[in-house]
Design a protein around this motif. Structure first.
Motif, PDB file in Angstrom:
ATOM      1  N   HIS A 170       0.858  -1.196   0.053  1.00  0.00           N
ATOM      2  CA  HIS A 170       0.229   0.025  -0.075  1.00  0.00           C
ATOM      3  C   HIS A 170       0.879   1.209   0.024  1.00  0.00           C
ATOM      4  N   ASP A 171       0.259   2.374  -0.534  1.00  0.00           N
ATOM      5  CA  ASP A 171       1.078   3.455  -0.675  1.00  0.00           C
ATOM      6  C   ASP A 171       1.054   4.585   0.659  1.00  0.00           C
ATOM      7  N   VAL A 172       2.132   4.484   1.255  1.00  0.00           N
ATOM      8  CA  VAL A 172       2.422   5.376   2.199  1.00  0.00           C
ATOM      9  C   VAL A 172       3.123   6.982   2.133  1.00  0.00           C
ATOM     10  N   ILE A 173       2.763   7.811   2.469  1.00  0.00           N
ATOM     11  CA  ILE A 173       3.210   9.060   2.171  1.00  0.00           C
ATOM     12  C   ILE A 173       3.958   9.866   3.354  1.00  0.00           C
ATOM     13  N   HIS A 174       5.325   9.992   3.222  1.00  0.00           N
ATOM     14  CA  HIS A 174       5.944  10.649   4.184  1.00  0.00           C
ATOM     15  C   HIS A 174       6.167  12.215   3.764  1.00  0.00           C
ATOM     16  N   SER A 175       5.584  13.167   4.579  1.00  0.00           N
ATOM     17  CA  SER A 175       5.792  14.521   4.473  1.00  0.00           C
ATOM     18  C   SER A 175       6.674  15.058   5.506  1.00  0.00           C
ATOM     19  N   ILE A 176       7.634  16.067   5.160  1.00  0.00           N
ATOM     20  CA  ILE A 176       8.534  16.679   5.981  1.00  0.00           C
ATOM     21  C   ILE A 176       8.648  18.199   5.443  1.00  0.00           C
ATOM     22  N   PHE A 177       8.095  19.138   6.223  1.00  0.00           N
ATOM     23  CA  PHE A 177       8.131  20.614   5.916  1.00  0.00           C
ATOM     24  C   PHE A 177       8.224  21.231   7.142  1.00  0.00           C
ATOM     25  N   PRO A 178       8.490  22.830   7.037  1.00  0.00           N
ATOM     26  CA  PRO A 178       8.744  23.403   8.256  1.00  0.00           C
ATOM     27  C   PRO A 178       7.309  23.553   9.045  1.00  0.00           C
ATOM     28  N   ARG A 179       7.407  23.859  10.329  1.00  0.00           N
ATOM     29  CA  ARG A 179       6.237  24.183  11.022  1.00  0.00           C
ATOM     30  C   ARG A 179       6.202  25.632  11.373  1.00  0.00           C
ATOM     31  N   GLU A 180       5.103  26.082  11.343  1.00  0.00           N
ATOM     32  CA  GLU A 180       4.630  27.566  11.657  1.00  0.00           C
ATOM     33  C   GLU A 180       4.917  27.893  13.053  1.00  0.00           C
ATOM     34  N   ASP A 181       4.119  27.102  14.049  1.00  0.00           N
ATOM     35  CA  ASP A 181       4.350  27.443  15.429  1.00  0.00           C
ATOM     36  C   ASP A 181       5.476  26.684  16.067  1.00  0.00           C
ATOM     37  N   VAL A 182       6.543  27.131  16.402  1.00  0.00           N
ATOM     38  CA  VAL A 182       7.736  26.719  16.763  1.00  0.00           C
ATOM     39  C   VAL A 182       7.892  27.111  18.180  1.00  0.00           C
ATOM     40  N   GLU A 183       8.502  26.316  18.930  1.00  0.00           N
ATOM     41  CA  GLU A 183       9.075  26.576  20.386  1.00  0.00           C
ATOM     42  C   GLU A 183      10.784  25.990  20.157  1.00  0.00           C
TER      43      GLU A 183
ATOM     44  N   ASN B 258      14.159  25.281  21.146  1.00  0.00           N
ATOM     45  CA  ASN B 258      14.836  24.093  22.164  1.00  0.00           C
ATOM     46  C   ASN B 258      13.774  23.285  22.845  1.00  0.00           C
ATOM     47  N   SER B 259      12.631  23.260  22.162  1.00  0.00           N
ATOM     48  CA  SER B 259      11.609  22.324  22.592  1.00  0.00           C
ATOM     49  C   SER B 259      12.080  20.717  22.631  1.00  0.00           C
ATOM     50  N   ALA B 260      11.426  19.798  23.504  1.00  0.00           N
ATOM     51  CA  ALA B 260      11.986  18.528  23.470  1.00  0.00           C
ATOM     52  C   ALA B 260      10.556  17.891  23.009  1.00  0.00           C
ATOM     53  N   ASN B 261       9.494  18.507  22.671  1.00  0.00           N
ATOM     54  CA  ASN B 261       8.417  18.085  22.378  1.00  0.00           C
ATOM     55  C   ASN B 261       8.374  18.044  20.822  1.00  0.00           C
ATOM     56  N   PRO B 262       8.200  16.759  20.219  1.00  0.00           N
ATOM     57  CA  PRO B 262       8.321  16.737  18.665  1.00  0.00           C
ATOM     58  C   PRO B 262       7.334  17.339  18.118  1.00  0.00           C
ATOM     59  N   MET B 263       6.158  17.630  18.842  1.00  0.00           N
ATOM     60  CA  MET B 263       5.168  18.329  18.152  1.00  0.00           C
ATOM     61  C   MET B 263       5.245  19.938  18.014  1.00  0.00           C
ATOM     62  N   THR B 264       6.280  20.421  18.744  1.00  0.00           N
ATOM     63  CA  THR B 264       6.658  21.838  18.488  1.00  0.00           C
ATOM     64  C   THR B 264       7.926  21.914  17.960  1.00  0.00           C
ATOM     65  N   MET B 265       8.598  20.986  17.327  1.00  0.00           N
ATOM     66  CA  MET B 265       9.780  21.321  16.903  1.00  0.00           C
ATOM     67  C   MET B 265       9.764  22.059  15.489  1.00  0.00           C
ATOM     68  N   PRO B 266      10.946  22.722  14.985  1.00  0.00           N
ATOM     69  CA  PRO B 266      10.879  23.394  13.629  1.00  0.00           C
ATOM     70  C   PRO B 266      10.348  22.574  12.452  1.00  0.00           C
ATOM     71  N   TRP B 267      10.326  21.507  12.247  1.00  0.00           N
ATOM     72  CA  TRP B 267      10.127  20.455  11.162  1.00  0.00           C
ATOM     73  C   TRP B 267       9.114  19.359  11.557  1.00  0.00           C
ATOM     74  N   VAL B 268       8.206  19.499  10.592  1.00  0.00           N
ATOM     75  CA  VAL B 268       6.865  18.517  10.896  1.00  0.00           C
ATOM     76  C   VAL B 268       7.264  17.105  10.105  1.00  0.00           C
ATOM     77  N   SER B 269       7.051  15.999  10.717  1.00  0.00           N
ATOM     78  CA  SER B 269       7.288  14.744  10.275  1.00  0.00           C
ATOM     79  C   SER B 269       5.879  14.042  10.230  1.00  0.00           C
ATOM     80  N   VAL B 270       5.124  13.570   9.046  1.00  0.00           N
ATOM     81  CA  VAL B 270       3.721  13.087   8.907  1.00  0.00           C
ATOM     82  C   VAL B 270       3.807  11.855   7.915  1.00  0.00           C
TER      83      VAL B 270
END
Length: 288
Positions: free
Chosen positions: A179-192, A194-206
């Protein structure tokens, strides 16, 4: 180029496992020279037996400090040992990437730190990628299509909420059907910062399944872009590179055609067509 030079990559033609890919090649000169020039670049610039990189601070005063020099040399030595380790296999993947760069002009690579703190370095196939440029022509987004079985999807994302038909799959549907699985990586708009939370890091991975309801498999983030795309030459209005093979593809195609005609002419000389009445001849026919 994929048909006549580097047949390990396919863009418009799909092949099955083990299927012959060199049906259009009658002369190996181009494909052999691609391997040789890639190996030459690898040996000259990234030879694993030499310390092919080093570090130094921007501050001129620190460059003369013996402690800083010793520290920089030790860090470079450890990094080279890490890259040459069998788990990372940087020399093998970098050679593959160089072949992509020489042939097609672009050699995508990923360098990802996994959840278990292991680093995964891979030279990726250009056919799987779509690169999104920004307003300056630099690579802004990275989109990759993977072909995975349901069993592979479950192993990689055990906590993902999969469609009911995926959970009930058995037999060949579980281990063979891809099955086709898409991996997308792009800059995040709301960034913290030096955050250790992956959901607020500069690059989004989906990761998501590119079928039916676009099921989300995983969402995380990176502090830095986990991909880089070296390019040989690039036109001002293009995001993908142009390789060395593109400049000589006409000569390569002509050479293949000449070799094909040469083979056909020799076969006709050895076994020429003969017009004879049916059942009008007995015994072996000699044409020379």
């Amino acid at each position: 180029i994929a048909d006549l030079v580097y047949t390990n990559r396919t863009f418009t033609t799909k092949y099955g496992p083990g299927q012959r890919r060199r049906r259009k090649i009658f002369d190996n000169t181009a494909s052999q020279n691609l391997v040789k020039i890639s190996a030459a670049f690898h040996g000259m610039f990234m030879n694993p037996q030499t310390q092919w990189f080093t570090f130094q601070p921007e501050n001129p005063d620190l460059r003369r400090n013996r402690d800083v020099i010793t520290w920089s040399q030790e860090v470079a030595r450890r990094m080279l040992s890490f890259l040459n380790s069998p788990r990372i296999a940087f020399p093998q993947h970098s050679h593959t990437s160089l072949m992509d760069i020489m042939a097609f002009g672009t050699g995508p690579q990923t360098f990802v730190r996994e959840i278990d703190n292991k680093v995964d370095y891979q030279a990726r196939s250009l056919e799987e990628f779509y690169l999104e440029p920004d307003e300056n022509g630099n690579v802004w987004g990275y989109f990759r299509k993977l072909r995975l079985t349901i069993a592979q999807i479950k192993r990689k994302w055990p906590d993902a909420k999969l469609p009911s038909q995926f959970n009930s799959a058995k037999g060949a549907a579980l281990t063979s059907d891809k099955h086709d699985v898409i991996h997308s990586i792009f800059p995040r708009e709301d960034v913290e910062i030096n955050s250790a939370n992956p959901m607020t890091m500069p690059w989004v991975s989906v990761y998501f399944i590119a079928e039916r309801d676009m099921t989300l498999l995983n969402e995380s983030g990176f502090r830095e872009a986990p991909f880089f795309t070296p390019r040989w030459l690039r036109a001002s209005d293009e995001v993908y590179g142009r390789g060395m093979c593109g400049d000589i593809i006409a000569d390569i195609a002509m050479l293949q055609q000449v070799r094909k005609v040469d083979i056909e002419s020799k076969e006709l000389a050895i076994r020429p067509p003969i017009v004879a009445a049916a059942y009008g001849m007995e015994g072996e026919l000699l044409t020379s």
